[in-house]
Design a protein around this motif. Sequence first.
Motif, mmCIF file in Angstrom:
data_model
loop_
_atom_site.group_PDB
_atom_site.id
_atom_site.type_symbol
_atom_site.label_atom_id
_atom_site.label_comp_id
_atom_site.label_asym_id
_atom_site.label_seq_id
_atom_site.Cartn_x
_atom_site.Cartn_y
_atom_site.Cartn_z
ATOM 1 N N HIS A 80 0.886 -1.238 0.047
ATOM 2 C CA HIS A 80 -0.168 0.014 -0.133
ATOM 3 C C HIS A 80 0.701 1.265 0.440
ATOM 4 O O HIS A 80 1.648 1.724 0.967
ATOM 5 C CB HIS A 80 -0.854 0.241 1.152
ATOM 6 N N VAL A 81 0.559 1.773 -0.777
ATOM 7 C CA VAL A 81 1.551 2.915 -0.889
ATOM 8 C C VAL A 81 1.445 4.311 0.138
ATOM 9 O O VAL A 81 2.432 5.048 0.430
ATOM 10 C CB VAL A 81 0.953 4.109 -2.825
ATOM 11 N N GLU A 120 3.864 0.567 -11.164
ATOM 12 C CA GLU A 120 3.874 1.833 -10.600
ATOM 13 C C GLU A 120 5.794 2.085 -10.556
ATOM 14 O O GLU A 120 6.077 3.201 -10.619
ATOM 15 C CB GLU A 120 3.844 2.199 -9.178
ATOM 16 N N ASN A 171 -3.881 -1.203 -11.624
ATOM 17 C CA ASN A 171 -4.497 -1.477 -10.262
ATOM 18 C C ASN A 171 -5.680 -2.425 -10.320
ATOM 19 O O ASN A 171 -6.574 -2.733 -10.531
ATOM 20 C CB ASN A 171 -5.131 -0.167 -9.942
ATOM 21 N N GLU A 180 -7.776 -0.747 2.631
ATOM 22 C CA GLU A 180 -6.774 0.266 2.869
ATOM 23 C C GLU A 180 -6.944 1.272 1.159
ATOM 24 O O GLU A 180 -6.343 2.533 1.336
ATOM 25 C CB GLU A 180 -5.812 -0.084 3.515
ATOM 26 N N LEU A 182 -8.174 2.197 -2.010
ATOM 27 C CA LEU A 182 -9.622 2.936 -2.876
ATOM 28 C C LEU A 182 -10.578 2.615 -2.779
ATOM 29 O O LEU A 182 -11.685 2.895 -2.306
ATOM 30 C CB LEU A 182 -9.178 3.616 -3.682
ATOM 31 N N PRO A 197 -12.853 9.965 1.612
ATOM 32 C CA PRO A 197 -12.108 10.616 1.693
ATOM 33 C C PRO A 197 -11.410 11.115 0.255
ATOM 34 O O PRO A 197 -10.976 9.097 -0.508
ATOM 35 C CB PRO A 197 -10.746 10.235 2.251
ATOM 36 N N TYR A 199 -8.625 12.154 -2.406
ATOM 37 C CA TYR A 199 -7.247 12.858 -2.404
ATOM 38 C C TYR A 199 -7.762 14.092 -3.504
ATOM 39 O O TYR A 199 -7.388 13.764 -5.057
ATOM 40 C CB TYR A 199 -5.752 11.994 -2.390
ATOM 41 N N ARG A 206 -6.851 6.419 -12.579
ATOM 42 C CA ARG A 206 -5.732 4.232 -13.030
ATOM 43 C C ARG A 206 -6.385 3.819 -13.789
ATOM 44 O O ARG A 206 -7.465 3.303 -14.700
ATOM 45 C CB ARG A 206 -6.860 4.314 -11.524
ATOM 46 N N ASN A 241 -10.218 8.917 -10.475
ATOM 47 C CA ASN A 241 -10.510 8.738 -9.063
ATOM 48 C C ASN A 241 -12.274 8.975 -9.087
ATOM 49 O O ASN A 241 -12.843 8.089 -8.128
ATOM 50 C CB ASN A 241 -9.307 8.769 -7.832
ATOM 51 N N ARG A 265 -2.437 13.072 -1.201
ATOM 52 C CA ARG A 265 -1.148 11.986 -1.582
ATOM 53 C C ARG A 265 0.437 13.219 -1.474
ATOM 54 O O ARG A 265 0.643 13.332 -2.745
ATOM 55 C CB ARG A 265 -0.903 10.292 -1.751
ATOM 56 N N HIS A 268 1.961 12.145 -5.238
ATOM 57 C CA HIS A 268 0.572 11.010 -6.062
ATOM 58 C C HIS A 268 0.216 11.246 -7.710
ATOM 59 O O HIS A 268 1.075 12.068 -8.206
ATOM 60 C CB HIS A 268 -0.653 12.328 -5.772
ATOM 61 N N TYR A 324 -6.584 9.539 8.524
ATOM 62 C CA TYR A 324 -7.614 10.051 7.958
ATOM 63 C C TYR A 324 -8.473 11.002 8.729
ATOM 64 O O TYR A 324 -9.018 11.923 9.268
ATOM 65 C CB TYR A 324 -8.670 9.573 6.893
HETATM 66 P P1 TYD Z 1 -5.308 2.525 -3.564
HETATM 67 O O1 TYD Z 1 -6.051 2.187 -4.389
HETATM 68 O O2 TYD Z 1 -4.140 3.034 -2.837
HETATM 69 O O3 TYD Z 1 -4.466 2.085 -5.275
HETATM 70 P P2 TYD Z 1 -2.435 2.990 -5.917
HETATM 71 O O4 TYD Z 1 -1.968 4.269 -4.476
HETATM 72 O O5 TYD Z 1 -1.743 2.068 -5.677
HETATM 73 O O6 TYD Z 1 -3.164 3.216 -6.883
HETATM 74 O O7 TYD Z 1 -5.146 3.920 -4.341
HETATM 75 C C1 TYD Z 1 -5.830 4.976 -5.452
HETATM 76 C C2 TYD Z 1 -5.928 6.065 -6.320
HETATM 77 O O8 TYD Z 1 -7.010 6.327 -5.134
HETATM 78 C C3 TYD Z 1 -4.972 6.472 -5.965
HETATM 79 O O9 TYD Z 1 -4.980 7.511 -7.018
HETATM 80 C C4 TYD Z 1 -5.007 7.666 -5.067
HETATM 81 C C5 TYD Z 1 -6.515 7.746 -4.477
HETATM 82 N N1 TYD Z 1 -6.929 7.195 -3.175
HETATM 83 C C6 TYD Z 1 -7.926 8.325 -2.933
HETATM 84 O O10 TYD Z 1 -8.525 9.356 -3.196
HETATM 85 N N2 TYD Z 1 -8.197 8.256 -1.408
HETATM 86 C C7 TYD Z 1 -7.771 6.854 -0.495
HETATM 87 O O11 TYD Z 1 -7.975 7.082 0.338
HETATM 88 C C8 TYD Z 1 -6.900 5.924 -0.976
HETATM 89 C C9 TYD Z 1 -6.937 4.458 -0.810
HETATM 90 C C10 TYD Z 1 -6.568 6.518 -2.889
#
Ligand code: TYD
Length: 330
Positions: A80-81, A120, A171, A180, A182, A197, A199, A206, A241, A265, A268, A324
Amino acid sequence: MKLLVTGGAGFIGSNFVHHMVESGKGDGIVVLDKLTYAGRPENIDGLDVELVEGDICDRDLVRGLVDRVDAVVNFAAESHVDRSIESPGEFITTDVFGTFVLLEAARDAGIRHLQISTDEVYGSIDRGSFTEASPIVPSSPYSASKAGGDLIVGAFQHTYGADTLIARASNNYGPQQHPEKLIPLAVLNALHGDPIPVYGDGSQVRNWLFVRDFCTAIERVLDQGEAGQVYNVGGPDELPNIEVVEAILELTGRDESLIEHVGDRLGHDVRYSLASEKTEGLGWQAAVGFREGIARTVEWYRENEAWWGPLRSGEYREYYQRQYGQALAE
Ligand code: TYD
Ligand code: NAD
């Protein structure tokens, strides 16, 4: 072919074990899993496979298991990033050193090692799609540790002639993914009426791949892939997203008032996109588009509270608060 499936109690690894058993290719599967916060023995409950609790960094344990099988498929990783941004150390240990331990054992036993990796490692791309020849430019501690693992895989092939392969996926989403990430996070929060939430502005893109489609690709690459080669496995749909979250709100009967834009993030990546022609050349094709896959995924979480209920307390609750709590309280 008897397989050692490392990380087989996690999200993709357990879906792969189910896929192989359902395809009649599950005989002799040994799962090696450390059962971190992300590993759940119940993910492979009821299957006739052996589960060994242990660490891929444990050289003696790994050698003993590798000697009993015909190939290794390495899913084991810190994945998890956001956690890698909070605390990168474990990512380096498992994703880099652990990969090396597996490779060394597989090389000495003369068996195939298939490394499960990620888009990634190529970094972010504004337009077009990454091919297997694209440069490796990872941006997060997670993707850098996965890139480190991939580079050692390549070195073992080049230097020792080890029988190695890499499958790099976009993804994944689907049943049994830890909340954890998205999609399951948004699904569970929507089902509970809790804020979701997002970001930044949610415009990051993705390339979504239904997990069972990745499993069919892994089977192809393992059977037909050429030693030393990398195979990209991208999903059929790319979405920002915010559109992913909107689709989940629609399927759960919620409205956009649940969307909570929070701070972005760190570092990001803006967009991921994979070209999968090489894997398609092995006869693979993704079967599940995003609309169908997300509906199936929401349905699975609706019907499997016994699976995710325990995760909403304990370690995940503490992580959620750290990640969060403040942003959602503002
Ligand atoms: P994630 O599922 O963590 O996969 P990855 O970072 O490996 O791509 O996140 C997918 C996308 O969603 C990524 O652009 C970050 C965003 N994100 C949010 O906006 N909110 C969140 O709470 C999470 C976990 C991710
Ligand atoms: P996950 O976090 O759900 O599962 C990882 C599993 O590895 C867990 O069962 C955990 O207990 C186990 N593990 C962790 N450290 C270990 C160690 N030192 N020894 C043995 N087992 C250990 O991850 P996932 O989403 O299923 O990802 C699986 C693999 O696929 C990873 O290598 C990841 O980098 C890669 N990948 C994931 C995605 C995605 O979207 N989830 C996309 C592309 C590639």
